[in-house]
Design a protein around this motif. Structure first.
Motif, PDB file in Angstrom:
ATOM      1  N   THR A   1      51.733 103.015 -57.979  1.00 51.33           N
ATOM      2  CA  THR A   1      51.510 102.411 -56.676  1.00 51.33           C
ATOM      3  C   THR A   1      51.078 100.960 -56.820  1.00 51.33           C
ATOM      4  O   THR A   1      51.575 100.064 -56.120  1.00 51.33           O
ATOM      5  N   ALA A   2      50.153 100.719 -57.752  1.00 52.60           N
ATOM      6  CA  ALA A   2      49.697  99.343 -57.969  1.00 52.60           C
ATOM      7  C   ALA A   2      50.822  98.455 -58.483  1.00 52.60           C
ATOM      8  O   ALA A   2      50.948  97.286 -58.080  1.00 52.60           O
ATOM      9  N   ALA A   3      51.670  98.986 -59.371  1.00 50.73           N
ATOM     10  CA  ALA A   3      52.756  98.178 -59.935  1.00 50.73           C
ATOM     11  C   ALA A   3      53.891  97.970 -58.943  1.00 50.73           C
ATOM     12  O   ALA A   3      54.595  96.953 -59.012  1.00 50.73           O
ATOM     13  N   GLY A   4      54.102  98.903 -58.013  1.00 53.72           N
ATOM     14  CA  GLY A   4      55.244  98.809 -57.110  1.00 53.72           C
ATOM     15  C   GLY A   4      55.040  97.898 -55.923  1.00 53.72           C
ATOM     16  O   GLY A   4      56.015  97.415 -55.330  1.00 53.72           O
ATOM     17  N   VAL A   5      53.786  97.650 -55.547  1.00 52.99           N
ATOM     18  CA  VAL A   5      53.544  96.795 -54.388  1.00 52.99           C
ATOM     19  C   VAL A   5      53.926  95.349 -54.677  1.00 52.99           C
ATOM     20  O   VAL A   5      54.382  94.623 -53.790  1.00 52.99           O
ATOM     21  N   LEU A   6      53.781  94.914 -55.931  1.00 49.03           N
ATOM     22  CA  LEU A   6      54.001  93.510 -56.287  1.00 49.03           C
ATOM     23  C   LEU A   6      55.402  93.008 -55.948  1.00 49.03           C
ATOM     24  O   LEU A   6      55.540  91.989 -55.256  1.00 49.03           O
ATOM     25  N   PRO A   7      56.486  93.658 -56.409  1.00 45.54           N
ATOM     26  CA  PRO A   7      57.810  93.098 -56.092  1.00 45.54           C
ATOM     27  C   PRO A   7      58.120  93.104 -54.606  1.00 45.54           C
ATOM     28  O   PRO A   7      58.800  92.195 -54.119  1.00 45.54           O
ATOM     29  N   ALA A   8      57.629  94.116 -53.875  1.00 46.08           N
ATOM     30  CA  ALA A   8      57.893  94.157 -52.439  1.00 46.08           C
ATOM     31  C   ALA A   8      57.226  92.988 -51.726  1.00 46.08           C
ATOM     32  O   ALA A   8      57.826  92.321 -50.878  1.00 46.08           O
ATOM     33  N   ILE A   9      55.984  92.727 -52.075  1.00 51.99           N
ATOM     34  CA  ILE A   9      55.283  91.594 -51.465  1.00 51.99           C
ATOM     35  C   ILE A   9      55.968  90.284 -51.844  1.00 51.99           C
ATOM     36  O   ILE A   9      56.131  89.378 -51.011  1.00 51.99           O
ATOM     37  N   GLY A  10      56.390  90.168 -53.109  1.00 53.91           N
ATOM     38  CA  GLY A  10      57.082  88.952 -53.533  1.00 53.91           C
ATOM     39  C   GLY A  10      58.368  88.727 -52.753  1.00 53.91           C
ATOM     40  O   GLY A  10      58.668  87.598 -52.334  1.00 53.91           O
ATOM     41  N   LEU A  11      59.139  89.784 -52.531  1.00 57.51           N
ATOM     42  CA  LEU A  11      60.379  89.654 -51.784  1.00 57.51           C
ATOM     43  C   LEU A  11      60.112  89.256 -50.339  1.00 57.51           C
ATOM     44  O   LEU A  11      60.790  88.388 -49.773  1.00 57.51           O
ATOM     45  N   ARG A  12      59.104  89.858 -49.727  1.00 53.84           N
ATOM     46  CA  ARG A  12      58.801  89.523 -48.338  1.00 53.84           C
ATOM     47  C   ARG A  12      58.329  88.070 -48.214  1.00 53.84           C
ATOM     48  O   ARG A  12      58.688  87.373 -47.254  1.00 53.84           O
ATOM     49  N   LEU A  13      57.516  87.617 -49.175  1.00 55.03           N
ATOM     50  CA  LEU A  13      57.077  86.224 -49.139  1.00 55.03           C
ATOM     51  C   LEU A  13      58.255  85.273 -49.316  1.00 55.03           C
ATOM     52  O   LEU A  13      58.325  84.205 -48.680  1.00 55.03           O
ATOM     53  N   THR A  14      59.206  85.653 -50.181  1.00 53.51           N
ATOM     54  CA  THR A  14      60.403  84.825 -50.355  1.00 53.51           C
ATOM     55  C   THR A  14      61.207  84.756 -49.058  1.00 53.51           C
ATOM     56  O   THR A  14      61.664  83.681 -48.643  1.00 53.51           O
ATOM     57  N   GLU A  15      61.385  85.886 -48.410  1.00 47.49           N
ATOM     58  CA  GLU A  15      62.121  85.905 -47.147  1.00 47.49           C
ATOM     59  C   GLU A  15      61.376  85.125 -46.071  1.00 47.49           C
ATOM     60  O   GLU A  15      61.999  84.448 -45.241  1.00 47.49           O
ATOM     61  N   ARG A  16      60.064  85.210 -46.073  1.00 48.33           N
ATOM     62  CA  ARG A  16      59.285  84.467 -45.082  1.00 48.33           C
ATOM     63  C   ARG A  16      59.493  82.967 -45.253  1.00 48.33           C
ATOM     64  O   ARG A  16      59.716  82.246 -44.279  1.00 48.33           O
ATOM     65  N   ARG A  17      59.443  82.492 -46.509  1.00 47.42           N
ATOM     66  CA  ARG A  17      59.651  81.070 -46.755  1.00 47.42           C
ATOM     67  C   ARG A  17      61.065  80.654 -46.350  1.00 47.42           C
ATOM     68  O   ARG A  17      61.276  79.578 -45.780  1.00 47.42           O
ATOM     69  N   GLN A  18      62.039  81.500 -46.634  1.00 49.24           N
ATOM     70  CA  GLN A  18      63.422  81.171 -46.299  1.00 49.24           C
ATOM     71  C   GLN A  18      63.605  81.076 -44.782  1.00 49.24           C
ATOM     72  O   GLN A  18      64.220  80.138 -44.277  1.00 49.24           O
ATOM     73  N   GLN A  19      63.062  82.039 -44.041  1.00 46.59           N
ATOM     74  CA  GLN A  19      63.216  82.022 -42.595  1.00 46.59           C
ATOM     75  C   GLN A  19      62.425  80.883 -41.963  1.00 46.59           C
ATOM     76  O   GLN A  19      62.845  80.305 -40.950  1.00 46.59           O
ATOM     77  N   GLU A  20      61.270  80.563 -42.536  1.00 48.10           N
ATOM     78  CA  GLU A  20      60.514  79.421 -42.018  1.00 48.10           C
ATOM     79  C   GLU A  20      61.271  78.121 -42.252  1.00 48.10           C
ATOM     80  O   GLU A  20      61.223  77.211 -41.419  1.00 48.10           O
ATOM     81  N   ARG A  21      62.003  78.026 -43.381  1.00 51.12           N
ATOM     82  CA  ARG A  21      62.801  76.836 -43.630  1.00 51.12           C
ATOM     83  C   ARG A  21      63.940  76.732 -42.614  1.00 51.12           C
ATOM     84  O   ARG A  21      64.205  75.664 -42.061  1.00 51.12           O
ATOM     85  N   TRP A  22      64.595  77.887 -42.342  1.00 48.40           N
ATOM     86  CA  TRP A  22      65.648  77.883 -41.320  1.00 48.40           C
ATOM     87  C   TRP A  22      65.070  77.508 -39.952  1.00 48.40           C
ATOM     88  O   TRP A  22      65.716  76.824 -39.154  1.00 48.40           O
ATOM     89  N   TYR A  23      63.866  77.990 -39.696  1.00 53.17           N
ATOM     90  CA  TYR A  23      63.207  77.691 -38.424  1.00 53.17           C
ATOM     91  C   TYR A  23      62.974  76.191 -38.283  1.00 53.17           C
ATOM     92  O   TYR A  23      63.249  75.591 -37.227  1.00 53.17           O
ATOM     93  N   GLN A  24      62.482  75.556 -39.346  1.00 55.44           N
ATOM     94  CA  GLN A  24      62.244  74.132 -39.303  1.00 55.44           C
ATOM     95  C   GLN A  24      63.551  73.362 -39.175  1.00 55.44           C
ATOM     96  O   GLN A  24      63.634  72.369 -38.445  1.00 55.44           O
ATOM     97  N   GLU A  25      64.600  73.821 -39.864  1.00 57.17           N
ATOM     98  CA  GLU A  25      65.899  73.168 -39.742  1.00 57.17           C
ATOM     99  C   GLU A  25      66.426  73.290 -38.314  1.00 57.17           C
ATOM    100  O   GLU A  25      67.019  72.349 -37.773  1.00 57.17           O
TER     101      GLU A  25
END
Length: 958
Positions: free
Chosen positions: A879-903
């Motif tokens: 459980t501790a090891a599996g949360v990391l990649p999911a959070i990383g992916l969501r943060l990556t998607e958040r940054r990508q969508q925020e960039r599209w939002y600013q564009e």
């Protein structure tokens, strides 16, 4: 060389005999390796069989013809096309900025002399069935002609041979309740047709379609609908072309381009089978027409995804199968000791254990591949029904299957590496006497694991915060998980410290697991790997589900129903209202009408002669400056405003998009009373008062001018108005100003732009036509009620826009449940392996317990707790090891969508005023199920499968 060969030959023979002697253990390991191989080989066979060859695709599209020729509707100007005909555009680039000409040509004049033609015409109609009316595709093709062979597949009966005969797709017969030999009719058509056969469309098994001879169905249907004043469906005609016998190599790419020059589009068999290079295709040289599937980035992404999945699968199998090979090595200690006593060295011991992995791997490869072949062949009809299309030939690619089998062999060898090294390190004396000696924990491996875990977490954090490449996040997460796996022996030791607070049986199980970390750590790591993947996917799926739930735009309040029609001047509205009242638990009914302009029978979007429409005129002061109608045509906001101005205007209320929902009118205005406000959930006494006073209740602030009025343009000639818009001229029509009331901002309108009462519409000189009703309900209608309602509405002549608001429907619950079950099975299997090894290692301890008077149930209880302890440790770490990649992916998607939002804000796009919501949600329910249900199930299963009594042991030979 000869000695090496003979030593390995002997090792393989010993391993084969040992595997045959221990059938249960061998079957377990074989199943672990064979199941993934079965899945991969079955997937490979399925994908290859489902992927049609160019010749098969050509046959399904063209039958036995050389080409299919169609009119793109560009008025005969030269065109350019892709080899498959999916992309077309006028050849002259001046049409990129000017309206494309409209018109039709005679495609027969564009074809070579002597070509044989066969018409293929498609349209739609509402056909009468045993239940009512069914919107169905109508195909006029002489399917019995040899030229059409392969396009439709006959199932029963025959294809039509007379104008009053039709054949029907099997799905249509199933849905309609009709049978071969019965009759079929269409709304708007008096004549009937006899059903003489059934067929299927290989590329669309779910097609609702009937087949008739050319000119036998669609043309009479069109005339009947026109005579009745009903809408006429679109009809398109293409031609199958067969060149003369001396046509050479078929319809070549040069011939296709010659036909393009005459304004026709061609799909050629010769071109589909052997397409030209992209450099020889003119349309691919134009901006925006490069096919995406040839992108290197897409291939690279697919390759990375496949490599990641295969790598994780191999890691998990190795971790699962490793303890089982350790069981075999421990049970064969005496045999391995005899090898050493007779002159064998460590490499011979390692060879014997590795040969066990080789034998099991080869057996798993053969069994998995054969079962994959059988399973795919047996399930092919089921898979075809699931995919909705027939596969091509059963495509077996030996090299790919050999590669998959080699993967099984490699996995078996890798799983046996650690047990082989461990067995080779034991002394001959210890192996023969069964003594274990003093074991020291490896202090270097946990340090390496800690460094790898920290480094991997740092890389994943960097990838999620400073980069948009998820490959970095995935690589860092994988490195961190491997680090945790390396730390597992040390972490198992830390778990042992909680044993002092546990009862006797779990304390013994925990201490035994800690004392024998060599067998416990791989099993815990296997559970960790399985649970980590499940937790990662579950966390991502739950977070995405929360994002989709937040983005969901309800069409109506929860449980509300709308049944609307814009056909036939509202003639069928009473029947529609009666059907809804009969099957839906109605609480409040709000009857609505629409503003009608022109002759009777005109729809709100009709541009036919004598038809008009009404439309709301947005005041100049309320127009969004970015997209104002008064702006010069063809100009981009970037040319008229600076970046700062575009950002500011993106937040302007005039540039905000409207809410969700759909009302089948041009202006979104409905004629209704205060009951509609109640159904829509608008609790505003001022709005009800405004309706009673004859004012329009407006839900869109942009519609109301400074004087508190709504301007409504009444267009008597819709076609002339559309032409004026194309010429960028003022739209002709009388403008009427109506007093209005603006509801407070934030009030949900569900697509309704405004409401006015029938009396207010009459006072303004506006004609109205009944359109249907909105309903609030006591409770959400059930499935059976919906089915009965759909059946009754199918009998109504008009097309009904029915919507029942059921709220956001999440599909992730089934996914999460499947993931939890999968993780549970893997966990139970891994813990079961550890339990079997524990019973082999702890046999002497159990006999000692029995000798000192322990009850017989202690063996069963201890076995269950040993299994449960392994499961708990693996679930916690996973459980501790599996949360990391999911959070990383969501943060990556958040940054990508925020960039599209600013564009979007920089460009001044509409609809980007709200910051994207990309939440990270932890699925505590899934974690709870994994932490409680899975270990408990594993412990109970192990306890039930373990004998409570043991046979009397015989003395071990010296």
């Amino acid at each position: 060389m000869n000695g090496w060969f003979h030593s390995w030959r002997a090792a393989v023979r010993i391993a084969r005999r040992d595997a045959w002697r221990s059938k249960g253990r061998s079957f377990l390991v074989l199943a672990m390796i064979a199941l993934p191989i079965l899945g991969v080989s079955a997937a490979d066979l399925t994908l290859r069989s489902a992927e049609l060859s160019p010749q098969e695709r050509a046959t399904r599209l063209l039958g036995a013809a050389d080409a299919r020729v169609s009119d793109p509707g560009y008025g005969g100007v030269p065109v350019q096309q892709s080899p498959d005909g999916q992309m077309t555009t006028p050849a002259d680039k001046e049409y990129d900025t000017q309206p494309v000409p409209e018109g039709h040509i005679d495609v027969k004049k564009a074809l070579p002399a002597g070509a044989t033609l066969l018409e293929d015409t498609n349209g739609y109609g509402k056909l009468r069935t045993a239940h009512g009316l069914l919107h169905t595709g109508i195909r006029e093709l002489k399917a019995a002609d040899p030229l059409a062979e392969g396009i439709l597949t006959p199932l029963d009966g025959r294809f039509p041979q007379r104008p009053d005969e039709v054949a029907a797709s099997s799905r249509f017969l199933e849905e309609s309740g009709l049978e071969i030999g019965g009759t079929l009719a269409a709304r708007g058509l008096e004549r009937e047709y006899r059903i003489v056969g059934s067929y299927e469309v290989p590329d669309d098994l779910r097609a609702l379609q009937v087949n008739a001879l050319p000119g036998a169905f669609l043309e009479p249907l069109r005339k009947g609908l026109e005579a009745s004043g009903m809408a006429v469906p679109d009809i398109s005609t293409e031609h199958l072309v067969k060149l003369p016998a001396d046509g050479g190599h078929g319809f070549t790419w040069n011939m296709v381009q010659e036909t393009n020059a005459k304004g026709a589009v061609v799909v050629s068999r010769a071109v589909l089978v052997d397409p030209p290079a992209n450099a020889d295709v003119p349309i691919f040289q134009r901006e925006g027409y490069t096919p995406f599937d040839q992108s290197l980035s897409a291939d690279k992404s697919a390759l990375v995804a496949v490599a990641t999945v295969v790598g994780l699968a191999m890691l998990e199998i190795c971790l699962l199968a490793g303890p089982a090979f350790a069981v075999g090595a421990r049970r064969s200690r005496r045999q391995l000791g005899l090898v050493g006593a007779n002159g064998g060295d460590r490499r011979h011991i390692r060879a014997i254990v590795l040969a066990g992995g080789l034998v099991i791997g080869v057996a798993a490869a053969v069994v998995g591949t054969v079962l994959g072949l059988i399973l795919t062949f047996v399930l092919q009809p089921v898979l075809e029904d699931s995919f909705g299309q027939r596969f091509g030939a059963f495509d077996v690619r030996p090299l790919e299957l050999l590669g998959i089998g080699a993967l099984a062999v490699l996995t078996g060898l890798l799983a046996a590496v650690v047990p082989a090294v461990t067995a080779s390190r034991e002394t001959v004396l210890a192996s023969l006497t069964g003594r274990r000696g003093i074991r020291r924990s490896n202090r270097v491996l946990p340090v390496i694991g800690l460094v790898a875990a920290l480094l991997g977490a740092s890389i994943a954090l960097y990838g999620s915060v400073f980069s948009d490449q998820f490959v970095i996040v995935a690589g860092g997460s994988a490195l961190a998980e491997l680090g945790v796996v390396a730390m597992t022996p040390a972490l198992v030791g830390m778990f042992g410290r909680v044993g002092r607070w546990l009862p006797l049986s779990p304390r013994l199980a925990l201490r035994d697991s800690v004392r024998n970390r060599g067998r416990t750590a791989p099993a815990v790591a296997a559970v960790l790997a399985a649970v980590a993947g499940t937790v990662a996917v579950a966390t991502y799926a739950t977070s995405e589900d929360a994002q989709l739930r937040a983005k969901y735009e309800a069409q109506l309040p929860y449980g509300a129903v709308s049944a609307l029609t814009v056909e036939d001047g509202g003639r069928d509205v009473p029947a529609i209202r009666e059907a809804v009242q009969r099957h839906v638990p109605v609480e409040v009914r709000a009857d609505v009408a629409r503003i009608a302009v022109g002759r009777a029978g005109c729809g709100p979007f009709s541009a036919e002669a004598g038809c008009g429409r009404s439309e709301v005129v947005i005041p100049k002061a309320n127009e969004c400056p970015l997209w104002a109608e008064s702006a010069p045509p063809g100009t981009d906001p970037a040319e008229r405003f600076s970046k700062e101005e575009r950002r500011r205007l993106a937040d302007d209320w005039r540039c905000r998009p409207g809410g969700g929902g759909y009302v089948p009118t041009v202006d979104g205005l409905l004629v209704a009373d205060a009951a509609l406000l109640k159904v829509l959930g608008v609790d505003d006494p001022a709005a009800e008062k405004a309706l009673a006073e004859g004012r329009v209740v407006s839900f869109h602030k942009k519609q109301v001018d400074a004087a508190g009025r709504i301007s409504l343009r009444v267009v008597t000639d819709a076609k002339a108005a559309d032409e004026a818009v194309e010429r960028n001229e003022p739209v002709p029509g009388e403008v009427k100003a109506l007093p209005a009331y603006q509801v407070p901002d934030g009030t949900a309108s569900y697509g309704v732009a405004g409401v006015l009462t029938p009396a207010a519409a009459e006072a303004a000189g506006l004609g109205t036509v009944p359109m249907g009703s909105y309903y609030s309900t006591d409770h959400l209608p059930g499935s059976e009620q919906r089915q009965r309602l759909d059946d009754d509405l199918a009998k109504v002549g008009s097309e009904v826009h029915l919507h029942v608001e059921t709220g956001y429907d999440s599909e992730n619950s089934i996914v999460l449940l499947a993931l939890t079950v999968f993780a549970g099975l893997i966990t139970i299997g891994a813990a079961g392996i550890a339990t079997g090894l524990a019973q082999a290692d702890a046999e002497a301890d159990l006999k000692t317990l029995a000798a000192v008077g322990a009850p017989p149930r202690v063996r069963r209880t201890l076995s269950g707790f040993q299994c449960g302890v392994v499961a708990v440790m693996g679930v916690l770490l996973g459980t501790a090891a599996g949360v990391l990649p999911a959070i990383g992916l969501r943060l990556t998607e958040r940054r990508q969508q925020e960039r599209w939002y600013q564009e979007g804000r920089d460009a001044g796009w509409a609809g980007v005023a709200d910051l994207p919501h990309v939440p990270i949600v932890i699925p505590w329910e899934t974690f709870g199920a994994l932490l409680v249900a899975v270990p408990l199930g594993a412990a109970l299963l192990a306890a039930l499968l373990t004998r409570s009594r043991t046979a009397v042991a015989r003395r071990t030979a010296a």
